[in-house]
Design a protein around this motif. Structure first.
Motif, PDB file in Angstrom:
ATOM      1  N   SER A  68       0.824  -1.204   0.000  1.00  0.00           N
ATOM      2  CA  SER A  68       0.000   0.000   0.000  1.00  0.00           C
ATOM      3  C   SER A  68       0.865   1.264   0.000  1.00  0.00           C
ATOM      4  CB  SER A  68      -0.927  -0.008   1.217  1.00  0.00           C
ATOM      5  OG  SER A  68      -1.736   1.142   1.244  1.00  0.00           O
ATOM      6  N   ALA A  69       1.859   1.286   0.882  1.00  0.00           N
ATOM      7  CA  ALA A  69       2.733   2.459   0.989  1.00  0.00           C
ATOM      8  C   ALA A  69       3.550   2.663  -0.282  1.00  0.00           C
ATOM      9  CB  ALA A  69       3.663   2.312   2.201  1.00  0.00           C
ATOM     10  N   GLY A  70       4.088   1.582  -0.817  1.00  0.00           N
ATOM     11  CA  GLY A  70       4.914   1.681  -2.018  1.00  0.00           C
ATOM     12  C   GLY A  70       4.133   2.170  -3.219  1.00  0.00           C
ATOM     13  N   PHE A  71       2.884   1.688  -3.363  1.00  0.00           N
ATOM     14  CA  PHE A  71       2.077   2.183  -4.481  1.00  0.00           C
ATOM     15  C   PHE A  71       1.760   3.664  -4.290  1.00  0.00           C
ATOM     16  CE2 PHE A  71      -1.402   3.087  -7.260  1.00  0.00           C
ATOM     17  CZ  PHE A  71      -1.085   2.370  -8.401  1.00  0.00           C
ATOM     18  N   ASP A  72       1.585   4.079  -3.059  1.00  0.00           N
ATOM     19  CA  ASP A  72       1.325   5.494  -2.783  1.00  0.00           C
ATOM     20  C   ASP A  72       2.478   6.351  -3.304  1.00  0.00           C
ATOM     21  OD1 ASP A  72      -0.010   7.732  -1.783  1.00  0.00           O
ATOM     22  OD2 ASP A  72       0.905   7.563   0.190  1.00  0.00           O
ATOM     23  N   ALA A  73       3.712   5.893  -3.092  1.00  0.00           N
ATOM     24  CA  ALA A  73       4.880   6.639  -3.575  1.00  0.00           C
ATOM     25  C   ALA A  73       4.867   6.742  -5.104  1.00  0.00           C
ATOM     26  CB  ALA A  73       6.170   5.972  -3.100  1.00  0.00           C
ATOM     27  N   ILE A  74       4.553   5.625  -5.774  1.00  0.00           N
ATOM     28  CA  ILE A  74       4.478   5.618  -7.240  1.00  0.00           C
ATOM     29  C   ILE A  74       3.371   6.560  -7.713  1.00  0.00           C
ATOM     30  CG2 ILE A  74       3.890   4.188  -9.244  1.00  0.00           C
ATOM     31  CD1 ILE A  74       5.295   1.843  -7.787  1.00  0.00           C
ATOM     32  N   ALA A  75       2.207   6.483  -7.060  1.00  0.00           N
ATOM     33  CA  ALA A  75       1.069   7.320  -7.435  1.00  0.00           C
ATOM     34  C   ALA A  75       1.374   8.800  -7.230  1.00  0.00           C
ATOM     35  CB  ALA A  75      -0.163   6.923  -6.622  1.00  0.00           C
TER      36      ALA A  75
ATOM     37  N   SER B 105       4.973  17.914  -2.453  1.00  0.00           N
ATOM     38  CA  SER B 105       4.976  19.078  -1.580  1.00  0.00           C
ATOM     39  C   SER B 105       4.915  20.359  -2.420  1.00  0.00           C
ATOM     40  CB  SER B 105       6.221  19.085  -0.689  1.00  0.00           C
ATOM     41  OG  SER B 105       6.046  19.971   0.400  1.00  0.00           O
ATOM     42  N   ILE B 106       5.458  20.265  -3.628  1.00  0.00           N
ATOM     43  CA  ILE B 106       5.413  21.391  -4.569  1.00  0.00           C
ATOM     44  C   ILE B 106       4.108  21.378  -5.363  1.00  0.00           C
ATOM     45  CG2 ILE B 106       6.454  22.389  -6.650  1.00  0.00           C
ATOM     46  CD1 ILE B 106       9.161  21.183  -5.634  1.00  0.00           C
ATOM     47  N   SER B 107       3.809  20.226  -5.973  1.00  0.00           N
ATOM     48  CA  SER B 107       2.730  20.164  -6.967  1.00  0.00           C
ATOM     49  C   SER B 107       1.365  19.796  -6.397  1.00  0.00           C
ATOM     50  CB  SER B 107       3.088  19.135  -8.041  1.00  0.00           C
ATOM     51  OG  SER B 107       3.091  17.828  -7.475  1.00  0.00           O
ATOM     52  N   LYS B 108       1.347  19.117  -5.243  1.00  0.00           N
ATOM     53  CA  LYS B 108       0.141  18.500  -4.663  1.00  0.00           C
ATOM     54  C   LYS B 108      -0.347  17.369  -5.579  1.00  0.00           C
ATOM     55  CE  LYS B 108       0.743  21.789  -1.765  1.00  0.00           C
ATOM     56  NZ  LYS B 108       1.668  21.531  -0.653  1.00  0.00           N
ATOM     57  N   THR B 109      -1.314  16.609  -5.061  1.00  0.00           N
ATOM     58  CA  THR B 109      -1.806  15.444  -5.804  1.00  0.00           C
ATOM     59  C   THR B 109      -3.057  15.803  -6.610  1.00  0.00           C
ATOM     60  OG1 THR B 109      -2.910  14.753  -3.763  1.00  0.00           O
ATOM     61  CG2 THR B 109      -0.806  13.687  -4.306  1.00  0.00           C
ATOM     62  N   THR B 110      -3.600  14.806  -7.336  1.00  0.00           N
ATOM     63  CA  THR B 110      -4.708  15.069  -8.254  1.00  0.00           C
ATOM     64  C   THR B 110      -5.893  14.140  -7.964  1.00  0.00           C
ATOM     65  OG1 THR B 110      -3.807  13.556  -9.924  1.00  0.00           O
ATOM     66  CG2 THR B 110      -3.064  15.855 -10.013  1.00  0.00           C
ATOM     67  N   ALA B 111      -6.655  13.800  -8.999  1.00  0.00           N
ATOM     68  CA  ALA B 111      -7.912  13.061  -8.827  1.00  0.00           C
ATOM     69  C   ALA B 111      -7.796  11.701  -8.139  1.00  0.00           C
ATOM     70  CB  ALA B 111      -8.598  12.908 -10.185  1.00  0.00           C
ATOM     71  N   PRO B 112      -6.815  10.847  -8.461  1.00  0.00           N
ATOM     72  CA  PRO B 112      -6.765   9.547  -7.777  1.00  0.00           C
ATOM     73  C   PRO B 112      -6.674   9.681  -6.255  1.00  0.00           C
ATOM     74  CG  PRO B 112      -5.377   9.481  -9.715  1.00  0.00           C
ATOM     75  CD  PRO B 112      -5.803  10.920  -9.537  1.00  0.00           C
ATOM     76  N   HIS B 113      -5.851  10.622  -5.787  1.00  0.00           N
ATOM     77  CA  HIS B 113      -5.752  10.836  -4.346  1.00  0.00           C
ATOM     78  C   HIS B 113      -7.035  11.446  -3.789  1.00  0.00           C
ATOM     79  CE1 HIS B 113      -1.548   9.723  -3.865  1.00  0.00           C
ATOM     80  NE2 HIS B 113      -1.693   9.959  -2.573  1.00  0.00           N
ATOM     81  N   ALA B 114      -7.577  12.439  -4.500  1.00  0.00           N
ATOM     82  CA  ALA B 114      -8.801  13.101  -4.039  1.00  0.00           C
ATOM     83  C   ALA B 114      -9.931  12.098  -3.840  1.00  0.00           C
ATOM     84  CB  ALA B 114      -9.217  14.159  -5.055  1.00  0.00           C
ATOM     85  N   THR B 115     -10.010  11.120  -4.746  1.00  0.00           N
ATOM     86  CA  THR B 115     -11.092  10.143  -4.709  1.00  0.00           C
ATOM     87  C   THR B 115     -10.828   9.013  -3.716  1.00  0.00           C
ATOM     88  OG1 THR B 115     -11.475  10.635  -7.039  1.00  0.00           O
ATOM     89  CG2 THR B 115     -12.538   8.673  -6.193  1.00  0.00           C
ATOM     90  N   SER B 116      -9.589   8.852  -3.309  1.00  0.00           N
ATOM     91  CA  SER B 116      -9.228   7.713  -2.441  1.00  0.00           C
ATOM     92  C   SER B 116      -9.765   7.837  -1.024  1.00  0.00           C
ATOM     93  CB  SER B 116      -7.706   7.557  -2.389  1.00  0.00           C
ATOM     94  OG  SER B 116      -7.118   8.590  -1.603  1.00  0.00           O
ATOM     95  N   TYR B 117      -9.883   9.068  -0.506  1.00  0.00           N
ATOM     96  CA  TYR B 117     -10.139   9.254   0.916  1.00  0.00           C
ATOM     97  C   TYR B 117     -11.446   8.644   1.419  1.00  0.00           C
ATOM     98  CZ  TYR B 117      -6.080  12.212   0.454  1.00  0.00           C
ATOM     99  OH  TYR B 117      -4.814  12.655   0.181  1.00  0.00           O
TER     100      TYR B 117
ATOM    101  N   PHE C 115      -6.765   3.935 -10.388  1.00  0.00           N
ATOM    102  CA  PHE C 115      -5.649   4.762 -10.849  1.00  0.00           C
ATOM    103  C   PHE C 115      -5.553   4.812 -12.378  1.00  0.00           C
ATOM    104  CE2 PHE C 115      -1.322   6.126 -11.553  1.00  0.00           C
ATOM    105  CZ  PHE C 115      -1.190   7.141 -10.616  1.00  0.00           C
ATOM    106  N   GLU C 116      -5.593   3.651 -13.016  1.00  0.00           N
ATOM    107  CA  GLU C 116      -5.466   3.605 -14.478  1.00  0.00           C
ATOM    108  C   GLU C 116      -6.614   4.362 -15.143  1.00  0.00           C
ATOM    109  OE1 GLU C 116      -4.978  -0.799 -13.246  1.00  0.00           O
ATOM    110  OE2 GLU C 116      -5.658   1.056 -12.279  1.00  0.00           O
TER     111      GLU C 116
ATOM    112  N   SER D 136      -1.545   1.547 -18.833  1.00  0.00           N
ATOM    113  CA  SER D 136      -2.589   0.996 -17.952  1.00  0.00           C
ATOM    114  C   SER D 136      -2.312  -0.457 -17.614  1.00  0.00           C
ATOM    115  CB  SER D 136      -3.964   1.116 -18.625  1.00  0.00           C
ATOM    116  OG  SER D 136      -4.326   2.467 -18.777  1.00  0.00           O
ATOM    117  N   LEU D 137      -1.876  -1.210 -18.612  1.00  0.00           N
ATOM    118  CA  LEU D 137      -1.552  -2.621 -18.387  1.00  0.00           C
ATOM    119  C   LEU D 137      -0.379  -2.772 -17.422  1.00  0.00           C
ATOM    120  CD1 LEU D 137      -1.924  -4.051 -22.018  1.00  0.00           C
ATOM    121  CD2 LEU D 137      -3.366  -4.604 -20.037  1.00  0.00           C
ATOM    122  N   LYS D 138       0.582  -1.860 -17.536  1.00  0.00           N
ATOM    123  CA  LYS D 138       1.757  -1.929 -16.658  1.00  0.00           C
ATOM    124  C   LYS D 138       1.366  -1.622 -15.208  1.00  0.00           C
ATOM    125  CE  LYS D 138       6.602  -1.657 -17.019  1.00  0.00           C
ATOM    126  NZ  LYS D 138       7.683  -1.588 -18.011  1.00  0.00           N
ATOM    127  N   ILE D 139       0.525  -0.618 -15.028  1.00  0.00           N
ATOM    128  CA  ILE D 139       0.048  -0.291 -13.678  1.00  0.00           C
ATOM    129  C   ILE D 139      -0.752  -1.461 -13.110  1.00  0.00           C
ATOM    130  CG2 ILE D 139      -1.487   1.190 -12.320  1.00  0.00           C
ATOM    131  CD1 ILE D 139       1.107   2.579 -13.014  1.00  0.00           C
TER     132      ILE D 139
END
Length: 368
Positions: free
Chosen positions: A175-182, A239-251, A269-270, A309-312
């Protein structure tokens, strides 16, 4: 960038100005990481108070308990030893006071930050959140996720100690590692991205795409060090860019269905990345979104969005991150209103293509 050794941490704590140390940690991770051994056996001649967090999510009620304990103990140093929730608690508790209108200030993103209470050092026991280098922190109020954002939230020191990561359960590592990739991927397409965040994200992905699965399958101090660095770089990027839709929808998937954060981010995510790609001509970002996707394809060594998408999907499968909603006991049809209401609108604003509740429902419905 290099990681730390336990000796570096010991030398730091031995500083004579740190007479009283408040240690905030997770009950399980503190033991399984090996950190408990170090702090209870090797740290001497210091007055130490431990606070073991109870809630899986950082919630306002427990935050208030932590703030009270810190103010009563009056430490010279706060040490956060754990994952993203532990670190977020410590970051917030060090700059926020208890006041009657605290919940309202959080909900309205209007807390008046003034100063830090004391020194804060953090030691991550997961490689994923990058919380040790971000100027924001998450808190849940009545099941809804909100963010604090201020440069004062940045820890004064952090230590990346690979041996504290090796023994974590595979599920937590995944879970943590995918978060870093995302985080790194979302940073690349965020409207707030810049040259610096792009470079941090690119470096992070160069490492994580090579080390993530080996860290899960055969953890050792080498791949743990690599994932620590990848996570740290991803944290610097967002910290500079902030996250986008996948993170916004995850909570809401975390708060409503108890899906761990990185796992929740992975669910659709895909689909979100394909939505942005398919609508790149509608992008209101100041950069060429198509070129950003070309960079992503290059990093992932793929030719197009379908291969990406297939790779993710392959990475998720190898990490055992389930994305079949029925297997996760999520009834999307009956929960859609709660899910949409729980989405973080602040993060949606960073998405390069304007996206609304109807779009999100269509995107997440593809998993049903």
């Amino acid at each position: 960038m290099t990681v730390n050794k336990i000796e570096d941490l010991k030398k730091f704590i031995d500083d004579k100005s740190f007479k009283k140390i408040f240690i905030l940690c997770g009950k399980k991770s503190f033991i399984t990481s090996g950190a408990e051994n170090f702090f209870k056996k090797d740290i001497k001649q210091k007055e130490i108070k431990f606070f073991y967090k109870n809630s899986d999510l950082p919630i306002l009620e427990e935050l208030i308990e932590i703030i009270k304990d810190i103010r009563n103990f009056e430490p010279n140093l706060i040490l956060a030893v754990g994952g993203g929730a532990v670190i977020d608690y410590a970051k917030i508790a060090n700059v926020v006071d208890i006041r009657p209108d605290l919940a309202d200030l959080i909900i309205n993103y209007s807390y008046p930050f003034k100063k830090k209470y004391t020194n804060l050092a953090v030691i991550p026991t997961t490689a994923g959140s990058g919380a040790e280098v971000t100027s924001n922190a998450v808190i849940y109020v009545d099941g809804i996720k909100y963010s604090f954002e201020s440069e004062l939230l940045l820890p004064d020191n952090f230590f990346l100690i690979p041996e504290f990561l090796v023994s974590a359960p595979k599920k937590i590592k995944a879970s943590a590692g995918f978060d870093a990739i995302a985080q790194a991927l979302e940073s690349l397409i965020s409207k707030k991205s810049n040259t610096k965040s792009i470079e941090y994200a690119r470096q992070s992905l160069k490492i994580s795409t090579k080390s993530f699965i080996s860290f899960l399958d055969d953890s050792n101090e080498i791949n743990a060090a690599e994932m620590s660095i990848a996570s740290n770089l991803a944290g610097k990027a967002i910290s500079i860019s902030k996250t986008t839709a996948p993170h916004a929808t995850s909570y809401p998937f975390t708060s409503l269905f108890n899906i761990s954060h990185g796992h929740a981010v992975s669910l659709f995510f895909e689909n979100f990345f394909k939505f942005n790609f398919d609508n790149f001509h509608k992008s209101d970002a100041l950069f060429d979104l198509k070129k950003r996707y070309d960079l992503i394809f290059k990093i992932f060594e793929v030719e197009n969005i379908n291969d990406f998408s297939l790779k993710i999907s392959s990475i998720k499968k190898k990490a055992n991150l389930e994305d079949d909603l029925s297997k996760l006991n999520i009834d999307l049809k009956n929960s859609s209103e709660k899910i949409i209401n729980g989405i973080n609108l602040l993060r949606l604003g960073n998405n390069p293509v304007k996206i609304d509740g109807k779009d999100i429902y269509n995107i997440i419905s593809k998993k049903n």
